[in-house]
Design a protein around this motif. Structure first.
Motif, PDB file in Angstrom:
ATOM      1  N   LYS A   1      54.772  48.064  35.661  1.00 15.20           N
ATOM      2  CA  LYS A   1      55.912  47.143  35.667  1.00 15.20           C
ATOM      3  C   LYS A   1      56.744  47.318  36.943  1.00 15.20           C
ATOM      4  O   LYS A   1      57.081  46.345  37.616  1.00 15.20           O
ATOM      5  CB  LYS A   1      56.783  47.375  34.426  1.00 15.20           C
ATOM      6  CG  LYS A   1      57.920  46.395  34.332  1.00 15.20           C
ATOM      7  CD  LYS A   1      58.734  46.542  33.056  1.00 15.20           C
ATOM      8  CE  LYS A   1      59.814  45.476  33.009  1.00 15.20           C
ATOM      9  NZ  LYS A   1      60.735  45.667  31.877  1.00 15.20           N
ATOM     10  N   ALA A   2      57.033  48.585  37.270  1.00 14.23           N
ATOM     11  CA  ALA A   2      57.844  48.847  38.461  1.00 14.23           C
ATOM     12  C   ALA A   2      57.128  48.360  39.722  1.00 14.23           C
ATOM     13  O   ALA A   2      57.754  47.825  40.639  1.00 14.23           O
ATOM     14  CB  ALA A   2      58.154  50.330  38.567  1.00 14.23           C
ATOM     15  N   TYR A   3      55.801  48.519  39.752  1.00 18.47           N
ATOM     16  CA  TYR A   3      55.053  48.102  40.936  1.00 18.47           C
ATOM     17  C   TYR A   3      55.107  46.580  41.115  1.00 18.47           C
ATOM     18  O   TYR A   3      55.271  46.091  42.236  1.00 18.47           O
ATOM     19  CB  TYR A   3      53.594  48.578  40.853  1.00 18.47           C
ATOM     20  CG  TYR A   3      52.819  48.271  42.103  1.00 18.47           C
ATOM     21  CD1 TYR A   3      53.040  49.005  43.266  1.00 18.47           C
ATOM     22  CD2 TYR A   3      51.895  47.231  42.144  1.00 18.47           C
ATOM     23  CE1 TYR A   3      52.360  48.705  44.432  1.00 18.47           C
ATOM     24  CE2 TYR A   3      51.205  46.927  43.298  1.00 18.47           C
ATOM     25  CZ  TYR A   3      51.438  47.665  44.451  1.00 18.47           C
ATOM     26  OH  TYR A   3      50.775  47.359  45.618  1.00 18.47           O
ATOM     27  N   THR A   4      54.992  45.830  40.017  1.00 17.65           N
ATOM     28  CA  THR A   4      55.080  44.366  40.144  1.00 17.65           C
ATOM     29  C   THR A   4      56.486  43.974  40.614  1.00 17.65           C
ATOM     30  O   THR A   4      56.624  43.082  41.448  1.00 17.65           O
ATOM     31  CB  THR A   4      54.763  43.637  38.824  1.00 17.65           C
ATOM     32  OG1 THR A   4      55.644  44.093  37.809  1.00 17.65           O
ATOM     33  CG2 THR A   4      53.340  43.857  38.377  1.00 17.65           C
TER      34      THR A   4
ATOM     35  N   LEU B   1      54.187  41.556  31.019  1.00 12.23           N
ATOM     36  CA  LEU B   1      54.770  42.863  30.678  1.00 12.23           C
ATOM     37  C   LEU B   1      56.149  42.717  30.043  1.00 12.23           C
ATOM     38  O   LEU B   1      56.547  43.539  29.211  1.00 12.23           O
ATOM     39  CB  LEU B   1      54.894  43.731  31.935  1.00 12.23           C
ATOM     40  CG  LEU B   1      53.618  44.386  32.453  1.00 12.23           C
ATOM     41  CD1 LEU B   1      53.835  44.943  33.844  1.00 12.23           C
ATOM     42  CD2 LEU B   1      53.156  45.495  31.520  1.00 12.23           C
ATOM     43  N   SER B   2      56.897  41.687  30.444  1.00  7.07           N
ATOM     44  CA  SER B   2      58.271  41.537  29.966  1.00  7.07           C
ATOM     45  C   SER B   2      58.384  40.681  28.713  1.00  7.07           C
ATOM     46  O   SER B   2      59.463  40.595  28.128  1.00  7.07           O
ATOM     47  CB  SER B   2      59.138  40.907  31.064  1.00  7.07           C
ATOM     48  OG  SER B   2      59.004  41.627  32.256  1.00  7.07           O
ATOM     49  N   ASN B   3      57.287  40.042  28.327  1.00  6.14           N
ATOM     50  CA  ASN B   3      57.317  39.202  27.124  1.00  6.14           C
ATOM     51  C   ASN B   3      57.619  40.071  25.891  1.00  6.14           C
ATOM     52  O   ASN B   3      56.906  41.035  25.621  1.00  6.14           O
ATOM     53  CB  ASN B   3      55.952  38.525  26.975  1.00  6.14           C
ATOM     54  CG  ASN B   3      55.946  37.505  25.852  1.00  6.14           C
ATOM     55  OD1 ASN B   3      56.689  37.638  24.870  1.00  6.14           O
ATOM     56  ND2 ASN B   3      55.123  36.495  25.996  1.00  6.14           N
ATOM     57  N   PRO B   4      58.694  39.753  25.168  1.00  6.38           N
ATOM     58  CA  PRO B   4      59.064  40.587  24.007  1.00  6.38           C
ATOM     59  C   PRO B   4      57.918  40.737  23.003  1.00  6.38           C
ATOM     60  O   PRO B   4      57.832  41.767  22.320  1.00  6.38           O
ATOM     61  CB  PRO B   4      60.232  39.823  23.377  1.00  6.38           C
ATOM     62  CG  PRO B   4      60.740  38.911  24.430  1.00  6.38           C
ATOM     63  CD  PRO B   4      59.606  38.619  25.365  1.00  6.38           C
ATOM     64  N   ARG B   5      57.037  39.738  22.946  1.00  8.88           N
ATOM     65  CA  ARG B   5      55.914  39.834  22.008  1.00  8.88           C
ATOM     66  C   ARG B   5      54.961  40.964  22.391  1.00  8.88           C
ATOM     67  O   ARG B   5      54.193  41.452  21.556  1.00  8.88           O
ATOM     68  CB  ARG B   5      55.149  38.511  21.981  1.00  8.88           C
ATOM     69  CG  ARG B   5      55.820  37.471  21.081  1.00  8.88           C
ATOM     70  CD  ARG B   5      55.223  36.101  21.275  1.00  8.88           C
ATOM     71  NE  ARG B   5      53.774  36.098  21.176  1.00  8.88           N
ATOM     72  CZ  ARG B   5      53.016  35.075  21.569  1.00  8.88           C
ATOM     73  NH1 ARG B   5      53.567  34.008  22.089  1.00  8.88           N
ATOM     74  NH2 ARG B   5      51.710  35.128  21.448  1.00  8.88           N
ATOM     75  N   ASN B   6      54.976  41.353  23.664  1.00  7.32           N
ATOM     76  CA  ASN B   6      54.080  42.429  24.115  1.00  7.32           C
ATOM     77  C   ASN B   6      54.799  43.766  24.245  1.00  7.32           C
ATOM     78  O   ASN B   6      54.266  44.701  24.850  1.00  7.32           O
ATOM     79  CB  ASN B   6      53.472  42.056  25.469  1.00  7.32           C
ATOM     80  CG  ASN B   6      52.617  40.820  25.389  1.00  7.32           C
ATOM     81  OD1 ASN B   6      51.988  40.566  24.356  1.00  7.32           O
ATOM     82  ND2 ASN B   6      52.595  40.036  26.456  1.00  7.32           N
ATOM     83  N   ALA B   7      55.991  43.865  23.670  1.00 14.16           N
ATOM     84  CA  ALA B   7      56.814  45.064  23.893  1.00 14.16           C
ATOM     85  C   ALA B   7      56.058  46.351  23.554  1.00 14.16           C
ATOM     86  O   ALA B   7      56.084  47.312  24.331  1.00 14.16           O
ATOM     87  CB  ALA B   7      58.096  44.971  23.077  1.00 14.16           C
ATOM     88  N   ALA B   8      55.365  46.356  22.418  1.00 14.69           N
ATOM     89  CA  ALA B   8      54.661  47.578  22.013  1.00 14.69           C
ATOM     90  C   ALA B   8      53.515  47.888  22.968  1.00 14.69           C
ATOM     91  O   ALA B   8      53.314  49.030  23.384  1.00 14.69           O
ATOM     92  CB  ALA B   8      54.141  47.439  20.589  1.00 14.69           C
ATOM     93  N   LEU B   9      52.757  46.844  23.344  1.00 14.45           N
ATOM     94  CA  LEU B   9      51.604  47.037  24.233  1.00 14.45           C
ATOM     95  C   LEU B   9      52.038  47.501  25.629  1.00 14.45           C
ATOM     96  O   LEU B   9      51.316  48.226  26.305  1.00 14.45           O
ATOM     97  CB  LEU B   9      50.833  45.724  24.369  1.00 14.45           C
ATOM     98  CG  LEU B   9      50.008  45.287  23.161  1.00 14.45           C
ATOM     99  CD1 LEU B   9      49.591  43.837  23.310  1.00 14.45           C
ATOM    100  CD2 LEU B   9      48.787  46.179  23.000  1.00 14.45           C
TER     101      LEU B   9
END
Lengths: 45, 169
Positions: free
Chosen positions: B82-85, B66-74
Motif C-alpha cells: 500500500k505504501a509503495y503504491t 487495497l483501500s476498498n473497505p470490502r477488502n479490508a481483511a484481505l
C-alpha cells in the motif's frame, strides 16, 4: 536576446530500490508442492 | 469446502504459480481472478493480485483495491504494498503514514521509508536511515544505495553549504 547561460546543479541520480521488495508470496502450501515435499521427506526418511 | 471445489482451487493456484514464476503479470493477474472467484477470501491470491497490478504499473487500481473497505481483511497485512503504491502515485505523506502504521519496520518498509523521506526533502532523517540500512544490509544493490546516499548528501549540501557534511570513503 535570450538570457545569459547560468550553471545550475544537476539533479542527483536516485534509484528506486524498494521496488525490488514487491514480490509474490510463496504459494507452495496452496499448490500442493509443500505436501509432496513432506511426503518426499517421509520416503527418504 | 467440497472436494471438487478444493481441487479447482488447487488447480487455479497451480496456474497462478506458473505465471508468477515466469513473470507473466497479465496472465497471473487473470489467474488471481480465477482463484478469488472460487474462494474470495484467499489472502495469498489477493496479495498476488496486488503484486501484479504494481508490476504492471497500474498503481491507481492497486491502491483502489487495497483501500476498498470490502477488502479490508484481505489487505490488512499489505502495508508495504500500500505504501509503495502511494509513493509511486506521488503521495509521500500518505505513504509515510502507512509505513509508520505498520506493526513492524521490515527491511522492505525501511528501504521505502528512506525513499519517502527523500521525496519529502527530510534529508537529515533520510541520511540517518540510509546509514542504518547500509550498515545492516548485504545485497546486490549496495552501489545503488550508496548513490542514493550521495544524492541525499548533495541535497544537504545545497540546502546548507556551511554545514558539516558526512564524508564518504
Amino acid at each position: 536576446m535570450p538570457p545569459s547561460m547560468d550553471a545550475i546543479p544537476c539533479k542527483p541520480l536516485f534509484f528506486d530500490l524498494a521496488c525490488n521488495f514487491v514480490e509474490f508470496p510463496n504459494l507452495d502450501d496452496k499448490t500442493g508442492a509443500a505436501d509432496s515435499k513432506k511426503q518426499g521427506a517421509g520416503l527418504t526418511g | 469446502m467440497s472436494a471438487n471445489k478444493e481441487n479447482n482451487l488447487v488447480q487455479a493456484y497451480i496456474e497462478l504459480n506458473k505465471y508468477c514464476q515466469s513473470g507473466d503479470y497479465d496472465r497471473a493477474l487473470k489467474a488471481t481472478g480465477k482463484v478469488l472467484q472460487i474462494a474470495p477470501n484467499e489472502q495469498k491470491a489477493f496479495h498476488c493480485k496486488i503484486v501484479c497490478l504494481i508490476q504492471l504499473h497500474n498503481f491507481k487500481e492497486a491502491l483502489a483495491v487495497l483501500s476498498n473497505p470490502r477488502n479490508a481483511a484481505l489487505a490488512s497485512e499489505l502495508h508495504f504494498e500500500k505504501a509503495y503504491t502511494q509513493y509511486r502515485l506521488n503521495c509521500p505523506k500518505e505513504a509515510l503514514q502507512t509505513v509508520d502504521n505498520a506493526p513492524e519496520l521490515t527491511p522492505a518498509l525501511k528501504e521505502l521509508r528512506a525513499q519517502i523521506l527523500y521525496r519529502l526533502e527530510q534529508y537529515q532523517d533520510c541520511y540517518n536511515l540510509y546509514r542504518d540500512i547500509v550498515k545492516n544490509t548485504t545485497d546486490d544493490y549496495e552501489d545503488e544505495r550508496k548513490t542514493n546516499m550521495s544524492a541525499v548528501v548533495a541535497n544537504l549540501a545545497a540546502l546548507n553549504p556551511s554545514s558539516d557534511l558526512p564524508q564518504f570513503d
